[in-house]
Design a protein around this motif. Structure first.
Motif, mmCIF file in Angstrom:
data_model
loop_
_atom_site.group_PDB
_atom_site.id
_atom_site.type_symbol
_atom_site.label_atom_id
_atom_site.label_comp_id
_atom_site.label_asym_id
_atom_site.label_seq_id
_atom_site.Cartn_x
_atom_site.Cartn_y
_atom_site.Cartn_z
ATOM 1 N N ASP A 1 -7.210 -0.825 -0.905
ATOM 2 C CA ASP A 1 -5.831 -0.309 -0.811
ATOM 3 C C ASP A 1 -4.804 -1.410 -1.101
ATOM 4 O O ASP A 1 -3.731 -1.147 -1.647
ATOM 5 N N THR B 1 -4.924 -0.820 -5.153
ATOM 6 C CA THR B 1 -3.871 0.210 -5.127
ATOM 7 C C THR B 1 -2.487 -0.416 -4.977
ATOM 8 O O THR B 1 -1.533 -0.008 -5.652
ATOM 9 N N ARG C 1 0.824 -1.222 0.000
ATOM 10 C CA ARG C 1 0.000 0.000 0.000
ATOM 11 C C ARG C 1 0.850 1.260 0.000
ATOM 12 O O ARG C 1 0.340 2.352 -0.256
ATOM 13 N N HIS D 1 -11.937 -0.427 2.687
ATOM 14 C CA HIS D 1 -10.788 0.383 2.255
ATOM 15 C C HIS D 1 -9.512 -0.434 2.244
ATOM 16 O O HIS D 1 -8.688 -0.305 1.334
ATOM 17 N N THR D 2 -9.347 -1.300 3.258
ATOM 18 C CA THR D 2 -8.118 -2.109 3.310
ATOM 19 C C THR D 2 -8.029 -3.036 2.088
ATOM 20 O O THR D 2 -6.949 -3.201 1.500
#
Ligand SMILES: NC(=O)C1=CN([C@@H]2O[C@H](COP(=O)(O)OP(=O)(O)OC[C@H]3O[C@@H](n4cnc5c(N)ncnc54)[C@H](OP(=O)(O)O)[C@@H]3O)[C@@H](O)[C@H]2O)C=CC1
Ligand SMILES: O=CCS(=O)(=O)O
Length: 252
Positions: A108, A112, A60, A104-105
């Motif tokens: 990410d 991402t 991340r 989100h984790t």
């Protein structure tokens, strides 16, 4: 000089099995993950067979990835294969009960993080040229919906489409791109997904025959070892004892 592979998430499951499989095949290994102790154990295990370089890395962190790539020692710079394996599922409950932080984790890490690592390694892989490979770990969840998959499955759909789109842009560079989409495989995946519930993990993989990490490692190594003119676009792999299910119908 031996070929060089960089594996993310090499501390467990598919990534660790891939490290061992590539070592067997004589590749030099760049092994990354967040758990330093596990990386050290793996380096100890494999470094009498092949050259091993380890780097503690959270995918991340885009800046940390650049630093790791810039600091690769001589002998580990001409990466030929990037295995984008680091990833996770969280929040097995329905979407409406899931924690936003868990969503989100997953985004990410699975999206991402994979993009971060790919972006940092693309110049190197293009320089390597013919025979270079990117293998992205997607999932059957990227194509087939099921309850509790919400953001996890969607993140793996991204991995599939990103892989295909990368292929288009990399045409002419010699760099190959593959999306490997496994079904149920027994690793620490379910332990992570359930927040450490060993009983839930044992139940999921019990009384059946799931894929093993070594099955996927074999496919990863096979894919990147094919002749340079062969690109496997996508490999969907399930245990023989797993198949799709019928549509769900809500009835009165
Ligand atoms: N097992 C399965 O049924 C399936 C798994 N997959 C996918 O395969 C990949 C590997 O999973 P699997 O081996 O099963 O699971 P594991 O939980 O056994 O391994 C996951 C690996 O990812 C690493 N990782 C997680 N988050 C990060 C992060 N932020 N930065 C760096 N590394 C990270 C972990 O290392 P560390 O914690 O040390 O950082 C670990 O090495 C994942 O992308 C998963 O989604 C796809 C289909 C099926
Ligand atoms: O990606 C993992 C396989 S599953 O849990 O989504 O079926």
């Amino acid at each position: 000089m031996s070929d060089i592979v960089l594996i993310t998430g090499a501390t467990s499951g598919f990534g660790r099995a891939a490290a061992r499989r590539f070592a067997e095949a004589g590749w030099s290994l760049i092994l990354t993950g967040r758990r330093a102790e596990r990386l050290a154990d793996l380096e100890k295990e494999l470094s009498d067979k092949v050259p091993v370089h380890t780097a503690v890395l959270d995918v991340r962190d885009a800046e940390a990835i650049k630093d790791v790539v810039a600091a690769l020692p001589e002998g580990f710079r001409a990466v030929k294969a990037l295995i984008n394996n680091a990833g996770l599922a969280l929040a097995p409950e329905p979407a409406q009960k899931a924690d936003l932080d868990d969503w989100h984790t997953m985004i990410d890490t699975n999206i991402t993080g994979l993009v971060n690592v790919t972006h940092s390694l693309l110049p190197t892989l293009i320089e390597t040229g013919a025979g270079a490979s990117i293998v992205n770990l997607g999932s059957v969840a990227g194509q087939w919906p099921y309850p509790g998959s919400h953001v996890y499955g969607a993140s793996k759909a991204f991995v599939q489409q990103f892989s295909y789109n990368l292929r288009c842009d990399l045409q002419g560079t010699g760099v190959r791109v593959t999306d490997i989409a496994p079904g149920m495989a027994e690793t620490e995946f379910t332990l992570v997904r359930t927040g450490g519930d060993q009983a839930a993990s044992d139940k999921l993989y019990g009384d059946t025959t799931p894929l093993e990490a070594e099955d996927i490692a074999e496919l990863i190594c096979y894919t990147v070892s094919l002749p340079a003119h062969v690109n496997v676009n996508r490999l969907e792999v399930m245990p023989t004892r797993q198949a799709w299910s019928a549509f769900a119908v809500d009835r009165d």
